[in-house]
Design a protein around this motif. Sequence first.
Motif, PDB file in Angstrom:
ATOM      1  N   UNK A  73      -9.166  -3.393   5.094  1.00  0.00           N
ATOM      2  CA  UNK A  73      -8.643  -4.452   4.235  1.00  0.00           C
ATOM      3  C   UNK A  73      -7.241  -4.152   3.750  1.00  0.00           C
ATOM      4  N   UNK A  74      -6.741  -5.016   2.860  1.00  0.00           N
ATOM      5  CA  UNK A  74      -5.356  -4.905   2.382  1.00  0.00           C
ATOM      6  C   UNK A  74      -5.114  -3.610   1.616  1.00  0.00           C
ATOM      7  N   UNK A  75      -6.059  -3.269   0.768  1.00  0.00           N
ATOM      8  CA  UNK A  75      -5.882  -2.057  -0.040  1.00  0.00           C
ATOM      9  C   UNK A  75      -5.762  -0.809   0.844  1.00  0.00           C
ATOM     10  N   UNK A  88       1.407   3.894   1.736  1.00  0.00           N
ATOM     11  CA  UNK A  88       1.934   4.721   0.642  1.00  0.00           C
ATOM     12  C   UNK A  88       1.937   6.199   1.021  1.00  0.00           C
ATOM     13  N   UNK A  89       0.794   6.629   1.636  1.00  0.00           N
ATOM     14  CA  UNK A  89       0.711   8.041   2.023  1.00  0.00           C
ATOM     15  C   UNK A  89       1.754   8.354   3.094  1.00  0.00           C
ATOM     16  N   UNK A 137       2.274  -4.999  -0.962  1.00  0.00           N
ATOM     17  CA  UNK A 137       0.907  -5.384  -0.582  1.00  0.00           C
ATOM     18  C   UNK A 137      -0.030  -5.232  -1.777  1.00  0.00           C
ATOM     19  N   UNK A 138       0.144  -4.145  -2.531  1.00  0.00           N
ATOM     20  CA  UNK A 138      -0.770  -3.902  -3.666  1.00  0.00           C
ATOM     21  C   UNK A 138      -0.074  -4.139  -4.989  1.00  0.00           C
ATOM     22  N   UNK A 144      -0.235  -6.365  -7.347  1.00  0.00           N
ATOM     23  CA  UNK A 144      -1.016  -6.662  -8.549  1.00  0.00           C
ATOM     24  C   UNK A 144      -1.761  -5.422  -9.045  1.00  0.00           C
ATOM     25  N   UNK A 145      -2.260  -4.617  -8.092  1.00  0.00           N
ATOM     26  CA  UNK A 145      -2.974  -3.395  -8.486  1.00  0.00           C
ATOM     27  C   UNK A 145      -2.033  -2.444  -9.221  1.00  0.00           C
ATOM     28  N   UNK A 146      -0.810  -2.318  -8.647  1.00  0.00           N
ATOM     29  CA  UNK A 146       0.168  -1.395  -9.267  1.00  0.00           C
ATOM     30  C   UNK A 146       0.532  -1.890 -10.661  1.00  0.00           C
ATOM     31  N   UNK A 147       0.771  -3.213 -10.778  1.00  0.00           N
ATOM     32  CA  UNK A 147       1.141  -3.784 -12.084  1.00  0.00           C
ATOM     33  C   UNK A 147       0.020  -3.533 -13.095  1.00  0.00           C
TER      34      UNK A 147
END
Lengths: 238, 564
Positions: free
Chosen positions: B28-30, B37-38, B78-79, B81-84
């Motif tokens: 998936x996207x995450x 990121x890695x 991509x992430x 919203x998660x980072x925010x």
Amino acid sequence: MRNIRAILRKELGTYFASPMAYIMAGVFLALTGVFFVNSVDQPFAEASVRGLLATSSFFLLTLVSPLLTMRLFAEEQKLGTLELLLTAPVRDYEVVVAKFLASFVMLASMALATLFYAALLAYYADPDLGPTFSAYVGFLLYGAATLAMGLLASTLSSNQIVAAVVGFGLILVFTLVDQVSNILSGTVARVLERLSLSAHFDAFNRGVIDTADIAYFLILMAVFLFLTIRSVESRRWR
Amino acid sequence: MARSTQGPPTTRETGETVFATLTRLLSGRQGISAIGAVAGGLALLLGLVLLLFVPAMRGAAYSVVVLGAILLLLALMVSFSTVVKAVTGRRGRYGTNTTAMVVAFVVLGILIEVLAFRNPVRWDLTATRRFSLAPQTRDILTGLQEPVRATAFFVAGNPSQDQYRTAVEDLMKEFGRQQPKLFSFRFLDPDREVTIAKEFDIRQYPAVVFEGRDSGLRHQLIAPFFEERNFATAMLIATGRQQKRLYYLTGHGEKDLGDVAPDSREGAALLASGLGGDNYDVQVLSLAQIPLVPEDAAALIIAGPKQDLEGEESKILEQYLRGGGRVLFLLEPNPPATFSNLLFAWGIKPVEGRVVEIFNSVAGQPQTPLFSRDQYFRYPEDPSSPDPFHVDLITRPLDETYFPGTAAFQQRLPPEEMVKESVALFRLVRATVLSCISQDPEAKTCPPESLGRELVPAWALQGFAPINEKPDPAGPRKTRIVVFGDSDFVSNYHIPSKNNRDLVLNAVNWLTEDTALANIRPNPIPVRYLILAENQKQLLRALSWFVLPAGVVLLAAVAWWRRR
């Protein structure tokens, strides 16, 4: 100050009542004895503690400082007494400073015991007292900086062994960083050299006290104590 | 226990394998974001390592860094919203706050350290201030125009070399501290680094080679010439300062430049080495073969002549002096008359006999007077007046010197009869009032009536014409002469002792007007060796290895007993 004094007294009591602390000090002094004899038992040996403190700062502070500090927060975390301490009417910085001072008093006691070797030199020869004084000032500053690193490591884990290993690694990085600078050049090499604990201690050991070196050790100590305070504080919101 | 029942099911509880867990996390996207990121972080790290350690791959390193940054940016997008959420959540806010405080504290620390580094205050606590560089050395270092690297060749574990190694390393560290950008040094073992040793033409060690990194010029120093002034000179040479040429007169029984025996009292090879260390090219001059002093002579050295000048030789030297020549006379008591006559014309004459010093001499040898700091004359005599001659530079930086068997000199005319425009005379050093002149080569004491006379065994002079001749305003450069009543102190046997070498080198520096070098005071390294008899060594070992640890272990036992 009252809180700091109270915690300091408690920590010192723990250190000096524990046979382990004495055994560690005994091992420290046995090793410094070996280093001292090696440094003076050779032709054209200079009557000075320079060789002793150069070797001791490199080998012993890297090992002894994390061993002295590993218990300070890790054990409290493991036993669950850190929560009690942090909910008591004391500030985080008071806890950190008191524990740091306790470990520093312990290290300074061990270092000052090695003045016995300086006394032996003074009995048999005519050592230059200026460099002896500056070398001990540098050794104590070096020790204070490494203790601050060890203290930070102690807050990162409830396992004392892990805390000691992390502290050892941190100190080793700051001790050997100038070796990396040898294979680099330019500004990066100079910056890395300026970061090295041993490079800053070298001038003290030769008999030169430089305010830049004093500032380095004090700033390094302050930064790591600040990080330790923040690390302790982070337990409230993590 | 409570945690394990209330928290998320573990891998063991769900029966999910590690591989399956990873596959779930990375799908998936995450998952794509995490991989990005890695990979971005790794690429950034790799790029920085390449940039720092492999300068040849700088282009590729930049590409890798840019790639890493793009991957991290993509992962962020991509992430987003998660980072925010992570940053603006409760823990995120506390975390950001803490990070900001830590960064601010570290930056403050760095600023203070930079300020302290740029405005250092230093205290040299050594008894002889051996780590305080002379202002001239500091000027040379700060004025460097190109990088200079010193390579020290020392064999590890060799006790006779170790005695120099620490001093060399200390001095180099001081140089590096003064000029961190352009001065660097390294230590090599010539037995291991044979190729480099050959490249640097190392035939004898310990040796230190100074190398101008742009000019490629090199200058080699060998033991015992490892003092501050030698290093300062070597740096000047390595950065392109031209050598001056000195001529050494032979043919009249002078000291032998080719005699290298260290205990020779007639050899002067160590004098030549010292002059070489000060960047002089020393050539031998025989007036019988070449009847002139070459034009490129920065100065002429006459050391211990025993026979008179012959035929035209006197005239040649007289003409040389009249033409602005520079001569160092190292004579002996009752020198050959033709040499005395050269000095006579310029206002100095030897006192017949030799100096006997009964107050301050080398132990048991009254004919070897010792000169301490208070026996050197100070110039200018009025410290507030200007000093156009800089004669003080010959003796001011020195501690003790001695002359084994010396003559004294005096002014030929009283000061009031001298034409001041022609010659200026300077006394350099005097014997104490408890000294006298004796004709007896074995004399060990002075009759009371002979004491109290001022005896001056060393003089310097600067002039435009011999005394009481009117100087020609359009004439050549000024003449300079330094005369010592002894030549033995520059022999191989005596020159390394006390400050004898520095005295003669300073005199040459003054004659050739290289005053910057003369002013670099030798920092004496006091002998503070620990010398023990075998039984003392055993005691020291026993006390160091066992007494302290045993005492502390005893304390441990007491602590254990009390706790019990």
